[in-house]
Enzyme design. Structure first.
Site, PDB file in Angstrom:
ATOM      1  N   HIS D  95       0.862  -1.180   0.000  1.00  0.00           N
ATOM      2  CA  HIS D  95       0.000   0.000   0.000  1.00  0.00           C
ATOM      3  C   HIS D  95       0.898   1.229   0.000  1.00  0.00           C
ATOM      4  O   HIS D  95       1.807   1.346   0.806  1.00  0.00           O
ATOM      5  CB  HIS D  95      -0.888  -0.012   1.251  1.00  0.00           C
ATOM      6  N   HIS D  97       0.948   5.753  -1.053  1.00  0.00           N
ATOM      7  CA  HIS D  97       0.243   6.959  -1.505  1.00  0.00           C
ATOM      8  C   HIS D  97       1.043   7.558  -2.656  1.00  0.00           C
ATOM      9  O   HIS D  97       1.255   8.769  -2.712  1.00  0.00           O
ATOM     10  CB  HIS D  97       0.112   7.969  -0.362  1.00  0.00           C
ATOM     11  N   ASP D 120       1.141  -5.274 -20.121  1.00  0.00           N
ATOM     12  CA  ASP D 120       2.132  -6.273 -19.713  1.00  0.00           C
ATOM     13  C   ASP D 120       1.909  -6.733 -18.273  1.00  0.00           C
ATOM     14  O   ASP D 120       2.390  -7.797 -17.877  1.00  0.00           O
ATOM     15  CB  ASP D 120       3.550  -5.686 -19.828  1.00  0.00           C
ATOM     16  N   HIS D 171      -8.640   7.743  -1.463  1.00  0.00           N
ATOM     17  CA  HIS D 171      -7.569   7.261  -0.615  1.00  0.00           C
ATOM     18  C   HIS D 171      -6.299   7.020  -1.453  1.00  0.00           C
ATOM     19  O   HIS D 171      -5.597   7.978  -1.748  1.00  0.00           O
ATOM     20  CB  HIS D 171      -8.049   6.009   0.123  1.00  0.00           C
ATOM     21  N   TYR D 229       8.307 -13.876 -22.502  1.00  0.00           N
ATOM     22  CA  TYR D 229       9.230 -12.813 -22.102  1.00  0.00           C
ATOM     23  C   TYR D 229      10.265 -13.335 -21.110  1.00  0.00           C
ATOM     24  O   TYR D 229       9.974 -14.197 -20.294  1.00  0.00           O
ATOM     25  CB  TYR D 229       8.437 -11.669 -21.485  1.00  0.00           C
TER      26      TYR D 229
END
Lengths: 231, 231, 231, 231
Positions: D95, D97, D120, D171, D229
């Protein structure tokens, strides 16, 4: 040395805003207040940050009379002293021309609470003053800058510690906090909040901001008796 | 070595604009003038900044005739010489393709005085020239670039030291100052001002800028007989 | 070691685009061709740049058959080989997902020549292909990416060395040059040009770009028999 | 020490998001899960990244009960535990910001698949939840944040590993992956994708994104049985 610890804390706040990229050349200053002694410590005017030492800090009373220091204080002194007199809860002030916060100040726009990053630090919009009148610009201009801030907070019944920043229209932000560390931290967060507000508002012009419920939730998570964040 | 101190100052101005991120590869140049001798010192063309030494600087007279130097001077030489001839008060010139100032030049827009950061350095809008005519592009183009700048300042009665920069439409900024340090400093501030103007004008298209009273207050705080800023 | 100098030059081009901030993780690749031997050298697929050595480079012929190398070549191999076959004047290719050039590719917009920074390197708009058809996406996709580039240049009679870059719609830029150093340099300049074009076009939507006369003047200042830039 | 390797991997993920500029001060956290033991490891709340050591990581069960650790866990704990319970295929959560992804979250906008960089990694738009209701904000808010994410994925039948990120309205983003390295990598790519989406959408408002065929081609180039890839 008078107010030794406060000088060190104010110097450190001045350096933190430089490290975080908020200051170009000498465009910024920080101060702190000792409420018991009624004295404040402020950066000298136009001195390179690399050369700043605690002993260069200037000590004045809250009317701006120099009590200790060989250098001239920051040219924004009269804004600092007024804010200390009118906002008795604050302990330090930081002024920068940081890019995004200043762009909002130039635009004459307050920064609405658009997300939780904002809400964790600022309980509501970060306001922008009205432009200073020609009389204010021509008169005690630096003092009048402080008046514009104080009047906005008083007219709108905003608690300065709940919204610890104000944009001065056509100029730049003033930010404060309970101490010098806190004021510099708030200035850095303001710039991050302004960066994201710029993107948000150019993606969704006129975005009204988050709900009061979300604002309450995040602000009181970090502030007041019910705070739960950190150790 | 001829003009030893001026070579060092001009080299330092060239390096300052690199350090501040205004220059990609070799897209920039600085020069300085010795008014008594009628000679100027300018960066050589297309040389890596890492390799620049004072002795690489090229010395010419104000008609652009090389007086000293083994390397070719900057390809913008004829703009520099014309500005020195027509603006007798300036002591140095810096040319960059810095990102935001160049974006305004490409847009063909002058930068209005939107805040005090601008007003502290530029007494009014930073103008943008008209686009060069096909004849000017096909003729003495580098000279004509200078002509476009000079004509704008003369037609609008702008003092070059009061507004020490001009955007050339479809090209990039030319910036000057009383000496090489000052010109490089102004180029850095111009880019900061342009960055904030971009954000301000995308938030509030058509923003008219600050009042004359605020412009006066800030400009004369740092300039002229009544200056109060610094030590 | 086969093609030793070319391996070193291709590795250096791969590192230059990383140093200049054009590459996140492994999102980029560079190759170079030896026209006499009919062989090309290309970065291996998905290897960290920190670990790259000249001996890791993969050598293939212009049909993409591996001639030397223990690692798999870049997954974009078939675009590179097609471009080398169809554009016989180019000596190296660089592919990145650099932020602003890729944003124009995603937008499906070519980058008009908005200023002299552009005109110094690209003789006209940097084109964007049409989006690949569903058939092309589902078929020999990497090859079809090259086809989209080549068709755009052939249909519009653009000289690949005069406009050494193409944006692939919904994807990112491919850039080339006369050798590996030149291709990497062009990729860096493309990103700078795209950054400024983004600001210019958000300030003045629909800006048509500079005049043909200014484009001619700057392009031929650095290219062709009449070039005057540099030492 | 309980879950020694997982602590190290989670610490490393926390440091990677700092190194990549996704985290200001302490605004971010990473966790990882050990599915066999039914335990997770998460960053402590509000501790400086410079001081973080593996032994500071907090171990809880998937209900959030602390099993090992002297420090308080991240204040976002209840979001992490809910996501681990409801998304059994994921192994780690990050998480942040980060600036551009958070700006989209603040705008309440999902990020459409505008190009192959996105395709991708994310098989379709990166969704944005609906704003949390006043009841959710006033109640078990951190838990409800997870509920908003899970409901969006369930209601729209999105596979969490195919779209390993979600923006929470007002958020910021939550990102996940099969392990801690993968989750941090996805968080970095999300920010790059958001940066380019911002530019694309301000150049071409309402851009619908790439075709399903191009999305398929790129996503399955890096994922699933047909991936080609890398080495």
């Amino acid at each position: 040395m008078l107010l030794k610890d406060l000088r060190t804390a104010v110097l450190e706040a001045n350096l933190e805003i430089v490290r975080r990229g908020l200051v170009l050349y000498t465009f910024g200053n920080a101060s702190g207040v000792d409420r018991e002694q009624g004295l404040m410590v402020i950066k000298p005017s136009g001195v390179d940050y690399d050369d700043l030492r605690p002993e260069h800090m200037v000590v004045t009373d809250l009317q701006g009379t120099i009590v200790d220091g060989a250098l001239k204080p920051s040219s924004d002194l009269d804004t600092h002293t007024l804010l200390y007199r009118e906002f008795p809860s604050i302990g330090a002030i930081v002024h920068t021309h940081s890019e995004f916060a200043t762009s909002f100040a130039q635009a004459g726009l307050s920064i609405p609470a658009l997300g939780t990053t904002h809400a964790d630090y600022f309980y509501g919009a970060i306001p922008c003053t009205v432009p200073l009148s020609d009389e204010a610009c021509g008169g005690r201009y630096v003092h009048e800058t402080g008046v514009a801030i104080v009047q906005h907070f008083q007219n709108n019944a905003i608690d300065p510690l709940a919204v610890p920043a104000c944009l001065v229209a056509g100029h730049a932000p003033f930010v404060w906090g309970k101490d010098a560390h806190d004021a510099a931290h708030n200035a850095v967060v303001l710039e991050a909040v302004a960066k994201m507000a710029y993107k948000t508002l150019t993606l969704v012009p006129g975005h009204p901001g988050v709900s009061q419920a979300l604002l309450d939730r995040h602000y009181f998570r970090k502030h007041g008796a019910t705070a739960t964040y950190g150790q």
